[in-house]
Design a protein around this motif. Structure first.
Motif, mmCIF file in Angstrom:
data_model
loop_
_atom_site.group_PDB
_atom_site.id
_atom_site.type_symbol
_atom_site.label_atom_id
_atom_site.label_comp_id
_atom_site.label_asym_id
_atom_site.label_seq_id
_atom_site.Cartn_x
_atom_site.Cartn_y
_atom_site.Cartn_z
ATOM 1 N N MET A 117 0.834 -1.203 0.000
ATOM 2 C CA MET A 117 0.000 0.000 0.000
ATOM 3 C C MET A 117 0.870 1.256 0.000
ATOM 4 O O MET A 117 0.581 2.227 -0.714
ATOM 5 N N ILE A 118 1.938 1.243 0.783
ATOM 6 C CA ILE A 118 2.843 2.397 0.841
ATOM 7 C C ILE A 118 3.545 2.582 -0.503
ATOM 8 O O ILE A 118 3.670 3.708 -1.004
ATOM 9 N N LEU A 119 3.986 1.481 -1.127
ATOM 10 C CA LEU A 119 4.614 1.573 -2.442
ATOM 11 C C LEU A 119 3.660 2.177 -3.464
ATOM 12 O O LEU A 119 4.043 3.039 -4.266
ATOM 13 N N ASN A 120 2.401 1.720 -3.446
ATOM 14 C CA ASN A 120 1.412 2.250 -4.385
ATOM 15 C C ASN A 120 1.180 3.747 -4.160
ATOM 16 O O ASN A 120 1.050 4.516 -5.114
ATOM 17 N N ALA A 121 1.135 4.155 -2.895
ATOM 18 C CA ALA A 121 0.925 5.574 -2.592
ATOM 19 C C ALA A 121 2.096 6.416 -3.088
ATOM 20 O O ALA A 121 1.909 7.502 -3.649
ATOM 21 N N VAL A 122 3.322 5.921 -2.892
ATOM 22 C CA VAL A 122 4.513 6.650 -3.351
ATOM 23 C C VAL A 122 4.529 6.734 -4.873
ATOM 24 O O VAL A 122 4.856 7.772 -5.461
ATOM 25 N N GLU A 123 4.158 5.627 -5.549
ATOM 26 C CA GLU A 123 4.132 5.617 -7.012
ATOM 27 C C GLU A 123 3.090 6.589 -7.567
ATOM 28 O O GLU A 123 3.260 7.117 -8.673
ATOM 29 N N ARG A 124 2.024 6.830 -6.800
ATOM 30 C CA ARG A 124 0.998 7.791 -7.245
ATOM 31 C C ARG A 124 1.397 9.228 -6.951
ATOM 32 O O ARG A 124 0.628 10.149 -7.234
ATOM 33 N N GLY A 125 2.577 9.417 -6.366
ATOM 34 C CA GLY A 125 3.080 10.764 -6.153
ATOM 35 C C GLY A 125 2.934 11.298 -4.747
ATOM 36 O O GLY A 125 3.272 12.460 -4.489
ATOM 37 N N LEU A 126 2.449 10.476 -3.818
ATOM 38 C CA LEU A 126 2.313 10.931 -2.436
ATOM 39 C C LEU A 126 3.694 10.899 -1.778
ATOM 40 O O LEU A 126 4.387 9.885 -1.818
ATOM 41 N N SER A 127 4.104 12.000 -1.208
ATOM 42 C CA SER A 127 5.448 12.081 -0.628
ATOM 43 C C SER A 127 5.536 11.265 0.663
ATOM 44 O O SER A 127 4.532 11.023 1.347
ATOM 45 N N GLU A 128 6.759 10.863 1.001
ATOM 46 C CA GLU A 128 6.979 10.123 2.240
ATOM 47 C C GLU A 128 6.599 10.960 3.449
ATOM 48 O O GLU A 128 6.062 10.444 4.434
ATOM 49 N N GLU A 129 6.861 12.253 3.380
ATOM 50 C CA GLU A 129 6.544 13.141 4.493
ATOM 51 C C GLU A 129 5.042 13.203 4.732
ATOM 52 O O GLU A 129 4.570 13.164 5.877
ATOM 53 N N ARG A 130 4.259 13.281 3.633
ATOM 54 C CA ARG A 130 2.805 13.356 3.808
ATOM 55 C C ARG A 130 2.253 12.020 4.300
ATOM 56 O O ARG A 130 1.327 11.986 5.118
#
Length: 296
Positions: A117-130
């Protein structure tokens, strides 16, 4: 050809979600001050503050008060929304009131599922900080989960995909070569133990030639000789386990048949009277077996 009658299926929810005023939602229980101190409560609050409500609340129409709704699922979310000053929330409308809460049907998310889920969120452009703000954790934790499967062979990821494994256990598994990683994962599943301590014990007992760097990690309080004994004992137990595993299906079937047979005997009054008169000790043991069968 006769047509089969269609069995009507009741819908669990109304067709559309509904935006409802928070003052019209009646909780079934209070959220105490101690609950608001939990880490999970803080994570939900941070997620709502950062990205809003992801999972709608579940309510049912109040049968006694028009325009009012009883809350079935989402008590923490509602409490947080009230604290954050929200006035409305999108809800799913259940068609029937249930005495249990929907949360009892929710399973804890597996470690590898969370990683994906975290990988998918990062791939969609969501930053690690957010992401960190949304989950109320530090960025280091997000990076640890993002890189969870680095150095883990695909077969192990597949074996553990639905298990809640201690996150730092994967760092221990990386110390093992791929084939022994698979063996370790199989041992974890067989013993139903996924803690960091258990995985560390597997690594400590692993043969040196199965370690990535060829060296065992130092263990406080244990000499090399004691570790060698642990390794030999682990190998012996593993061999015995595999032998038992091969015959488990047949043994289990035999046991079920035996239990059923004994239970059937005790249903016969004549057999029970004969055993009570001539074999009281056997009758007592048979009754214990029957109690186990009924409890199962």
């Amino acid at each position: 050809m006769t047509s089969k009658a269609k069995i009507p299926v009741n819908r669990a929810f109304e067709d559309a979600t509904l935006r409802i005023s928070i003052k019209d939602i009646i909780p079934l229980r209070d959220v105490g001050a101690d609950v608001r101190k939990y880490v999970k409560y803080g994570q939900i609050a941070a997620s709502i503050r950062e990205v809003g409500i992801i999972e709608p609340l579940v309510v049912v129409r109040d049968p006694n008060i028009a325009g009012k709704f009883r809350l079935l699922d989402g008590h923490l979310r509602l409490d947080i929304l009230i604290a954050q000053g929200a006035s409305e929330v999108v809800c799913l409308i259940a068609t029937e009131f249930e005495a249990f809460t929907y949360n009892r049907r929710i399973s804890r998310i597996a470690t590898i599922q969370e990683h994906r889920m975290i990988l998918n969120a990062v791939e969609r452009g969501l930053s690690e900080e957010r992401l960190a703000r949304a989950l109320n954790v530090n960025v280091t934790s997000i990076r640890l989960k993002r890189n969870l499967l680095v150095g883990i062979c695909p077969e192990v990821a597949d074996l553990l995909r639905n298990r809640y494994v201690a996150i730092h256990a994967f760092a221990e598994l990386r110390k093992l070569k791929p084939m022994y990683q698979i063996r370790a994962a199989e041992m974890m599943i067989a013993m139903n133990r996924f803690s960091l301590g258990y995985v560390k014990s597997i690594v400590i007992a692993a043969p040196s030639d199965q370690l990535v760097d060829g060296k065992r990690p130092p263990v406080r309080g244990l000499s090399n000789g004691q570790i060698d004994i642990m390794t030999d004992e682990t190998a012996r137990l593993d061999r015995e386990f595999k032998v038992i595993e091969q015959s488990y299906g047949a043994d289990h079937l035999d046991l079920v048949l035996a239990l059923t047979y004994v239970t059937g005997l005790l249903d016969n009054a004549m057999v029970v009277r004969h055993l009570a008169q001539f074999h009281a000790d056997l009758l007592q043991e048979f009754q214990k077996i029957a109690e186990v069968q009924k409890a199962a």
